[in-house]
Structures are given as C-alpha cells and as structure tokens.
Design a protein around this motif. Structure first.
Motif, mmCIF file in Angstrom:
data_model
loop_
_atom_site.group_PDB
_atom_site.id
_atom_site.type_symbol
_atom_site.label_atom_id
_atom_site.label_comp_id
_atom_site.label_asym_id
_atom_site.label_seq_id
_atom_site.Cartn_x
_atom_site.Cartn_y
_atom_site.Cartn_z
ATOM 1 N N PHE A 1 0.821 -1.209 0.000
ATOM 2 C CA PHE A 1 0.000 0.000 0.000
ATOM 3 C C PHE A 1 0.856 1.261 0.000
ATOM 4 O O PHE A 1 2.059 1.218 0.240
ATOM 5 C CB PHE A 1 -0.904 -0.005 1.232
ATOM 6 C CG PHE A 1 -1.871 -1.164 1.261
ATOM 7 C CD1 PHE A 1 -3.191 -0.987 0.877
ATOM 8 C CD2 PHE A 1 -1.469 -2.421 1.666
ATOM 9 C CE1 PHE A 1 -4.094 -2.042 0.902
ATOM 10 C CE2 PHE A 1 -2.352 -3.488 1.687
ATOM 11 C CZ PHE A 1 -3.667 -3.295 1.308
ATOM 12 N N LYS B 1 0.745 3.846 2.123
ATOM 13 C CA LYS B 1 1.288 4.101 3.449
ATOM 14 C C LYS B 1 1.790 2.766 3.978
ATOM 15 O O LYS B 1 1.040 1.795 3.999
ATOM 16 C CB LYS B 1 0.177 4.642 4.351
ATOM 17 C CG LYS B 1 0.644 5.131 5.663
ATOM 18 C CD LYS B 1 -0.409 6.028 6.317
ATOM 19 C CE LYS B 1 -0.124 6.185 7.781
ATOM 20 N NZ LYS B 1 -0.949 5.304 8.628
ATOM 21 N N ASN C 1 2.231 -0.299 6.022
ATOM 22 C CA ASN C 1 1.293 -0.741 7.051
ATOM 23 C C ASN C 1 1.749 -1.991 7.775
ATOM 24 O O ASN C 1 1.037 -2.981 7.817
ATOM 25 C CB ASN C 1 -0.090 -0.966 6.436
ATOM 26 C CG ASN C 1 -0.064 -2.069 5.388
ATOM 27 O OD1 ASN C 1 1.005 -2.452 4.921
ATOM 28 N ND2 ASN C 1 -1.208 -2.589 5.029
ATOM 29 N N GLU D 1 -6.190 0.161 7.837
ATOM 30 C CA GLU D 1 -5.118 -0.488 7.080
ATOM 31 C C GLU D 1 -4.705 -1.830 7.680
ATOM 32 O O GLU D 1 -4.169 -2.669 6.970
ATOM 33 C CB GLU D 1 -3.915 0.442 6.919
ATOM 34 C CG GLU D 1 -3.305 0.912 8.176
ATOM 35 C CD GLU D 1 -3.096 2.429 8.126
ATOM 36 O OE1 GLU D 1 -2.077 2.891 8.626
ATOM 37 O OE2 GLU D 1 -3.966 3.146 7.603
ATOM 38 N N TYR D 2 -4.981 -2.036 8.983
ATOM 39 C CA TYR D 2 -4.689 -3.366 9.536
ATOM 40 C C TYR D 2 -5.625 -4.397 8.923
ATOM 41 O O TYR D 2 -5.211 -5.506 8.590
ATOM 42 C CB TYR D 2 -4.847 -3.390 11.058
ATOM 43 C CG TYR D 2 -3.847 -2.557 11.804
ATOM 44 C CD1 TYR D 2 -2.698 -2.085 11.173
ATOM 45 C CD2 TYR D 2 -4.032 -2.247 13.142
ATOM 46 C CE1 TYR D 2 -1.786 -1.310 11.859
ATOM 47 C CE2 TYR D 2 -3.126 -1.476 13.834
ATOM 48 C CZ TYR D 2 -2.001 -1.010 13.190
ATOM 49 O OH TYR D 2 -1.107 -0.248 13.878
ATOM 50 N N GLY E 1 -4.655 -4.592 5.120
ATOM 51 C CA GLY E 1 -3.329 -5.201 5.012
ATOM 52 C C GLY E 1 -3.374 -6.671 5.375
ATOM 53 O O GLY E 1 -2.743 -7.500 4.721
#
Ligand code: ATP
Ligand code: MG
Lengths: 281, 296
Positions: free
Chosen positions: A117, A119, A121, B179-180, B183
C-alpha cells in the motif's frame, strides 16, 4: 526488441484484437481483464477495462487522481470484497484462476497476489511476527522454516543487515522506508507470483523512495509487478509497459497501454500525449 | 501511534503578544481546573483516612460484624462483594466482548440492527441503577426464582455494566486503523486471525478502560443490589445465599445504625482502596498486554 513496437489505443468496446500483438510482449500473459468495471454503490470507479499484463514484467498504471487505479488493483486480489457497497463486473484471470468466480478461494488467491500500500502498514507486532503471522496462517509452522524465510526475505529487501539483531523489536519503530521494505518482505514470504503496488514510494523521503524503487526494479523477471505511480519519471525508469487511465464522464477508463517507450515517446492518443508531457492531470 | 496533542506545535510560532497572553490565560485555567479536580479527590481521601484509618486492621478485614456493624469487621461483606463482582464481570465480559465484535466487525455502521442495538445500549447506560434493581428483582429473583442471592445481584450488575463495556470495546475496535484490516486481508489472513491477532490487541486499551469503568460502577453500586443480593451480613455459603455488598454496608451503617459512622468510614476507605488498586492493576495489565503483543 526495437522493431515496430507501438502502443494500443483501447477502443471503447474494450476488447483488444489479439491477446498481445506487439513484439515486446513475447512473455505469456499473467493477468487478463476483460470489460472489467468496479462500481461503488451507483458511482463507477472505472469502466470497461480490458488489459493484458505479461508475466514477470513491470506494468505501471498512470493517470490523474480518482481515475480508479487503486480500485483496479483492489479488484485484482478481491480486496474489493472488503469495501462497502463495492461491485465488480467483467472478467479477471490470473494464471488459471478465475478471480471473480464466487467459488474462488480468496485466501489462496491473495497468497499468489501480494499487495503493497501507499502508506507502509506493518502490523503493531515485532519485525519477526509481521512475517511469521501470515506464514502461520498459510500453514507454515516449523520454527526453523519460518526463521529461514524471515532471513531470506529480509535479505531480499536489503533489511537483514539493518534489523537482524533486533527482530523482536516493534516494526513500528522502523523508519518509513524500512517499514515499506518490511511490508514487501512480508508479501514475498508467501512466494506470490504477482505483486501489486499502490504508489509504494509516495509516502517516503527521496532516499528511501530510491531504495524502494531499486528494490521494485529488482523484482523484474521473477514476479509479475503492477505498480500505480504518479511519478512519470519513475514509471519510465522501472516499467516495461504502461497503462494510462483517464477520468471520462465521471468514470475511470483505460485510454492507452503499451510498451513504456511507445506510450511516452509516441503516444497515439491526444490525452496520453498531453498527460505524459505533464500538461494535464 | 502517538495520539498525544503536540501542544508545543500548537502554541509555538505565534508572535503577537495578545495571542500569547491568551495562551497563558488558557494554560492557567487548565491548570486551575486540573488542580481543583485533584484537590476534591485528595480532600475526599484525606477525610476518609482521618475518620476511617483508625479502625483499619487485619481483623477488621476478616472478622464478622457484630452489634449491627458498630463493632467487629467486614469479612463476610468483603467476601460477598467479591462474589458479586466476580459474577458480574465473569458474565458481562464474554457477552460484552462478543456483542462489541458483532457491532464493530460484522454489522456495518449504518445497518438498522446495529443502530438499534447501539441506541438501546446508550439509553441503558443512562438508566438509573434503582431501575436496574427493580428489574433484577422482578426478573432474576422472582421470575427465575433465584430469590435474594449473590447470583441475582451479580447478574443484575452484569446487565448494568454491559452497555459501558460494549460501547468502549466497540469504540476501541472502530479506532483500529482500517489499514490493519486491509493489510491483513491482502496477506490472506482470515477474519478470525485479523480479529484475534490484530484488532483485539489493538483495542485492548478500550477494553481495559471499559472494564475499569464497569468495575468502578459495579463496586460502588448500592441501589441495584438492595433488591437483588439483599442485606444479609452473614458469611455466604454459596452464590444462592443472600450477601451484603460493601456499598450497602456503608449505606446501612451511615443511615440506619446510630454509632455506625466510624465503621462506615473505615468500610468506605476499604472500598476506595480496592478501587484504586484495581485501577492501577488494570492499567498495568493493559500496558503489559500491549507490550507483550508488540514484542512477541
Ligand atoms: N471505498 C470507496 N467508497 C466509495 N467510493 C470510493 C471508494 N474508494 C474510492 N472511491 C471513489 O472511486 C474513484 C476512484 O478512486 P481510486 O482510489 O481508485 O482512484 P485512484 O486513481 O487510485 O486515485 P489516486 O491517484 O488519488 O489514488 C474516486 O472517485 C473515489 O472517490
Ligand atoms: Mg489511489
């Protein structure tokens, strides 16, 4: 390789004539989309995208903000499943996987298709645990095997010398560039075939950005890379092929795609020409 | 991850004198408010210590009360309180965690079901405890036939702290960066792994805050217990016996028993000390859990 290599203007009907017609694409196709559209509720992010991505090359997606590049990536590993109100139509094949088939095992798909991504992460875990957690999820539990993979992937992204003595310390304590490289290592640990990168350098300082860019360039020949970038110079430096998206009537469209030199030096479409000149977008 | 407000950055860089003196005024007001809050707390504590510390001893903590509580200790009452709290937290923690996960992770924020549950919880959190007491009496004591018992009291308290627990855990889960989730999913992690390995550990501070608030509300509770766990100050043999909680003991000594004030103060001091102790243990535990999670 330097014979008449030209880009392809994607007709509004969308389907390219032959799978891959130009000479640069001697490689087999890894990702094939046909008439692919992604719609958030009623608002389309992109419509009717038919694109072939050759195996083990680097394909850059360029285009102005909001033209659906990130959404396109998210459809490739079905991350779009997680976005509320999001619907994907059309066809995607990655290798022999029919991505949009509801029966497709998304866990297996995402193991083969890694994603980085914008940013960085990393999870709020230790450096080692960041790599270990997905490995364990995919059934790799032997400590020795995990240790070997941790070392191999961290070496591959150039982090091993920097962190080998503190694998147990929090990943969030790393610098932004190191975090992004850890994310890449974490993805590589699952031995994917495809790696999707969404503006992986744009949140980094110039030096880290250069390190990560070199790293991505080094993936050529071993992984199929699709990278979204706003940095045209970067696209030119690392990509083999470029796909140019543009926002038309409120929806993203694939305007032109082809080998990097063809798109940058002899664009066929006026929009592409203006965009790569930096005049618009 | 640093959520603290960069005061220096906020106040720095201004040059005009008027805004500078406004800053100083604001800072002074904040300090005065903080000092006032602390002063009230210390005044309260010192009052308790002054009147109650003389009574405190080991035998006060373990002996049975005598002479209607004027003499003797609070042994059986401490025991009953511990039982009631254990039941309240033992029931409300798993139920609360499950509901919070359901609200935050399974239903979307706009879904009717989630909105309905959330609204009900907010109303419940504001319901006076005497209402919970009446409900607990009608439902647990009478309908379920538990009578005046520690079990009925514990279950009533569980209902009372549940809204606090659910809401703070849900807020904690929602505060975990998206994002966790993305991701994790992009790495092929299953929902359960994402929840247990990433989201819940990251939401631990919210959970701990909820438990501390809930525990504080439960241990201080009087009205909800009068009609459910009752008054009996004998040592309970089982959870089906009636048992008197610390707060009820204080209330009884202070209101109904002439000459009970000194022991009321001492009991209140014990209660406040338990509260302080659990607060510090909880925050230490929360920190430790997070630390472990970070370093393992
Ligand atoms: N989760 C979402 N829900 C609703 N609309 C969204 C969502 N994500 C993106 N969009 C919309 O879809 C369109 C395409 O967004 P997308 O993020 O794919 O563009 P992009 O090309 O990646 O842009 P950028 O270069 O700014 O990253 C935009 O109009 C955006 O507002
Ligand atoms: Mg984007």
């Amino acid at each position: 390789m330097t014979t008449t290599v030209s880009s392809r203007i994607v007709s509004s009907r969308g389907v390219p004539s032959a799978a891959v017609s130009d000479g640069a694409l001697a490689r087999p196709v890894e990702i094939r989309t046909r008439s692919l559209s992604l719609i958030y509720g009623r608002k389309p992010a992109f419509l009717d995208v038919s694109l072939d991505v050759p195996r083990h090359g680097i394909t850059a997606l360029i285009g102005p903000s909001g033209c659906g590049k990130s959404s396109f990536l998210a459809s490739l590993n079905r991350l779009s499943d997680l976005l509320p109100g999001c619907r994907v139509e059309g066809e995607i094949h990655i290798g022999e996987i029919d991505v949009l088939d509801p029966a497709t095992d998304v866990v297996a798909l995402r193991r083969r298709v890694g994603m980085i991504f914008q940013k960085p992460n990393p999870f709020p875990l230790s450096i080692r645990r960041n790599i270990e957690l997905p490995l364990k999820e995919h059934g790799i539990r032997q400590r020795a095997e995990i240790d070997a993979i941790v070392e191999r992937t961290l070496t591959e992204v150039g982090l091993w010398p920097e962190v080998s003595d503190r694998l147990g310390s929090p990943a969030l304590a790393l610098s932004g560039g190191q975090q992004q490289r850890l994310c890449l290592a974490r993805a590589l640990a699952l031995t994917p075939e495809v790696i999707l990168l969404d503006e992986p350098c744009s949140a980094l300082d110039p030096i880290s950005s250069g390190v990560v860019e070199d790293l991505i360039a080094s993936l050529r020949g071993r992984y199929t890379v699709v990278i979204v970038t706003h940095n045209l110079a970067q696209a030119r430096r690392i990509a083999d092929r470029v796909a140019f998206f543009w926002l038309r009537d409120g929806a993203g469209r694939l305007i032109e795609e082809g080998p990097v030199d063809a798109v940058f030096d002899h664009p066929r479409d006026e929009l592409t020409a203006a965009y790569v000149r930096g005049a618009r977008g | 991850m640093d959520r603290s407000i960069p005061w220096a950055a906020l106040s720095g860089g201004r040059s005009s004198t008027s805004s500078r003196s406004a800053d100083r005024l604001a800072a002074t007001c904040v300090w005065i408010a903080a000092a006032a809050v602390s002063a009230v707390f210390f005044w309260l504590l010192s009052d308790l210590v002054r009147h109650g510390a003389g009574q405190l001893s080991w035998s006060f903590l373990v002996d049975a009360p005598s002479n209607a509580g004027r003499a003797g200790g609070i042994g059986p009452i401490v025991l009953s309180t511990a039982w009631i709290l254990a039941i309240a937290l033992g029931v409300s923690l798993p139920v609360g965690l499950g509901t919070a996960v359901l609200l935050a992770e399974v239903t979307s924020p706009e879904a009717i079901f989630g909105r309905l549950v959330r609204r009900s919880l907010d109303v419940l959190a504001g319901v006076p405890s005497i209402v919970f007491g009446l409900f607990g009496n009608a439902f647990f004591c009478v309908t379920l036939g538990l009578g005046f018992s520690i079990l009925a009291g514990g279950l009533t308290l569980a209902c009372m702290v549940l809204p606090i627990l659910i809401r703070s855990t849900e807020e904690g889960l929602r505060a975990v960066p998206a994002e966790y989730r993305l991701g994790g999913a992009a790495l092929g992690l299953g929902r359960f792994t994402i929840l247990t390995r990433l989201l819940l550990p990251a939401a631990t501070p919210g959970l701990v805050a909820g438990v501390v608030l809930g525990f504080g509300r439960a241990i201080a509770e009087t009205a909800a217990l009068i009609f459910t766990s009752g008054y009996v100050d004998r040592r309970p043999e089982s959870v089906f016996d009636s048992g008197r909680a610390l707060s009820i003991h204080i209330y009884d000594l202070a209101i109904n028993i002439p000459g009970g004030e000194r022991n009321a103060y001492a009991t209140a001091l014990v209660l406040v000390m338990i509260l302080l102790l659990t607060n510090s243990v909880a925050s230490w535990l929360g920190q430790r859990l997070r630390g472990q999670h970070l370093h393992s």
